[in-house]
Design an enzyme around this catalytic site. Sequence first.
Site, PDB file in Angstrom:
ATOM      1  N   TYR A 141      30.241   7.916 -20.375  1.00 18.97           N
ATOM      2  CA  TYR A 141      30.088   9.000 -21.342  1.00 18.97           C
ATOM      3  C   TYR A 141      29.554   8.502 -22.685  1.00 18.97           C
ATOM      4  O   TYR A 141      28.919   9.251 -23.410  1.00 18.97           O
ATOM      5  CB  TYR A 141      31.441   9.675 -21.599  1.00 18.97           C
ATOM      6  N   LYS A 192      35.191   1.644  -8.467  1.00 19.68           N
ATOM      7  CA  LYS A 192      34.118   1.526  -7.483  1.00 19.68           C
ATOM      8  C   LYS A 192      33.708   0.051  -7.493  1.00 19.68           C
ATOM      9  O   LYS A 192      32.547  -0.296  -7.749  1.00 19.68           O
ATOM     10  CB  LYS A 192      32.968   2.478  -7.867  1.00 19.68           C
ATOM     11  N   ASP A 224      35.634   7.129  -3.964  1.00 22.70           N
ATOM     12  CA  ASP A 224      35.273   8.074  -2.892  1.00 22.70           C
ATOM     13  C   ASP A 224      36.462   8.296  -1.967  1.00 22.70           C
ATOM     14  O   ASP A 224      36.792   9.424  -1.591  1.00 22.70           O
ATOM     15  CB  ASP A 224      34.020   7.602  -2.130  1.00 22.70           C
ATOM     16  N   ASP A 248      37.345  12.605 -14.950  1.00 28.47           N
ATOM     17  CA  ASP A 248      36.890  13.983 -15.147  1.00 28.47           C
ATOM     18  C   ASP A 248      36.850  14.699 -13.800  1.00 28.47           C
ATOM     19  O   ASP A 248      37.368  15.816 -13.640  1.00 28.47           O
ATOM     20  CB  ASP A 248      35.493  13.964 -15.785  1.00 28.47           C
ATOM     21  N   ASP A 252      39.754  17.629 -12.022  1.00 28.17           N
ATOM     22  CA  ASP A 252      39.430  18.988 -11.561  1.00 28.17           C
ATOM     23  C   ASP A 252      39.872  19.166 -10.108  1.00 28.17           C
ATOM     24  O   ASP A 252      40.379  20.210  -9.717  1.00 28.17           O
ATOM     25  CB  ASP A 252      37.920  19.274 -11.649  1.00 28.17           C
TER      26      ASP A 252
HETATM   27  C1  LIG Z   1      33.096  19.539 -21.468  1.00 25.54           C
HETATM   28  C2  LIG Z   1      33.103  18.108 -21.039  1.00 25.54           C
HETATM   29  C3  LIG Z   1      32.491  17.253 -22.095  1.00 25.54           C
HETATM   30  C4  LIG Z   1      34.506  17.600 -20.668  1.00 25.54           C
HETATM   31  C5  LIG Z   1      34.405  16.200 -20.084  1.00 25.54           C
HETATM   32  O1  LIG Z   1      33.540  15.939 -19.248  1.00 25.54           O
HETATM   33  O2  LIG Z   1      35.228  15.362 -20.456  1.00 25.54           O
HETATM   34  C6  LIG Z   1      35.304  18.446 -19.687  1.00 25.54           C
HETATM   35  O3  LIG Z   1      34.721  18.514 -18.440  1.00 25.54           O
HETATM   36  C7  LIG Z   1      36.718  17.930 -19.595  1.00 25.54           C
HETATM   37  O4  LIG Z   1      37.162  17.645 -18.476  1.00 25.54           O
HETATM   38  O5  LIG Z   1      37.397  17.849 -20.622  1.00 25.54           O
HETATM   39 MG   LIG Z   2      36.108  18.160 -16.832  1.00 26.17          MG
END
Ligand SMILES: CC(C)[C@H](C(=O)O)[C@@H](O)C(=O)O
Ligand SMILES: [Mg+2]
Length: 357
Positions: A141, A192, A224, A248, A252
């Site tokens: 990032y 990885k 993975d 990240d 999710d």
């Molecule tokens: C919006 C984006 C920059 C952010 C990230 O990738 O960290 C989001 O996806 C998160 O998970 O906080």
């Molecule tokens: Mg995110």
Amino acid sequence: MSRSILMLPGDGIGPEIVAEAEKVLHKINEKFGLELHFQSALVGGAAIDETDTPLPDETLEKARKADAILLGAVGGPQWDSRPMASRPEKGLLGLRSNLELFANLRPAILYPQLASASSLKPEVVSGLDIMIVRELTGGIYFGQPRGVRELESGERQGYNTYAYTESEIRRIGRVAFEAAQQRSKKLCSVDKANVLEVTVLWREIMEDLRREYPDVELSHMYVDNAAMQLVRAPKQFDVIVTGNMFGDILSDEAAMLTGSIGMLPSASLNSEKQGMYEPCHGSAPDIAGKGIANPLATILSAAMMLRYSLGEEKAAEAIEAAVSKVLDQGLRTADIMSADGRKVSTREMGDAVLAAL
Ligand SMILES: CC(C)[C@H](C(=O)O)[C@@H](O)C(=O)O
Ligand SMILES: [Mg+2]
Ligand SMILES: NC(=O)c1ccc[n+]([C@@H]2O[C@H](COP(=O)([O-])OP(=O)(O)OC[C@H]3O[C@@H](n4cnc5c(N)ncnc54)[C@H](O)[C@@H]3O)[C@@H](O)[C@H]2O)c1
């Protein structure tokens, strides 16, 4: 002791969900006599529209002075064509890096009441309680160089740099080992290392740290496989530590195990335990303005704020218990709706948490 909280509603559903969390914090403030003082500021697309920058100096100044920050979400299609450096997301990334919020805690907990909202079978997810520790201010990032360049052939090439220094790895590793010590003493480091040198170093440093935390059982997994194991048998994990981008993605994925991304809170901390708290989800442009977003991830982020930055464990537990109570009552926003649930709006969900408090 008086403490200052900065509210950053941001974009899309951000203002809707932050409004509910703010109500809850006001109530907690009163109930526990916390002397919290609230301010707000612009960030993301909302800040671009007013000031032409996603992170105005004034916002950063207020953020530096605050004891803790509660952020909704940033971003939306109306700003997607802007150059990378001036997109709403840069406001969020700028806060993370300027305040050195390197330790991102993303707990994925399945409330038993929501077992049927998960896309996995109840027996696979029931009792799930994972803590993802994501490095937040380094890795791909933030690595330099980055950009889009023109090659001699005339073709354009996009490039980013995935880099971590030893000290960056060590400090996030310590946070994760300490989190594991407080929990079941199991830590899985996700990398990885079969392909990327940066994560060969990551693995080496994690191994090195193991000697300082002999009571923690450390394992390693390629990312993975980790993505696969999270949906195959998620309860094998307790604390996961990983870099910025893998964290990240995996967070999710873990969110969905809990029924909805609308349930997953997060804390982003620096070494002084100053923190920014936000739901893991985004600004959900597809449902913004409809009053149907789930505010619980933001309300639970407020609970994390009380726990990690303000040292108010009882107040944090009160919020978590209130959330559990409204779920017991069968109240559900659309994203976690089930056959026997009662569908409520964002505001009704916030009001129900208030009433439960
Ligand atoms: C919006 C984006 C920059 C952010 C990230 O990738 O960290 C989001 O996806 C998160 O998970 O906080
Ligand atoms: Mg995110
Ligand atoms: N921390 C942040 O501010 C953050 C995090 C992720 C994405 N974003 C930004 O948000 C925008 C949209 O991104 P995206 O669509 O990939 O991810 P998203 O998380 O905003 O939405 C993904 C899906 O989940 C649903 N969803 C998300 N939060 C919800 C909630 N509280 N209640 C009910 N449903 C919810 C959305 O409706 C959508 O269908 C982009 O601009 C992205 O950059 C910001």
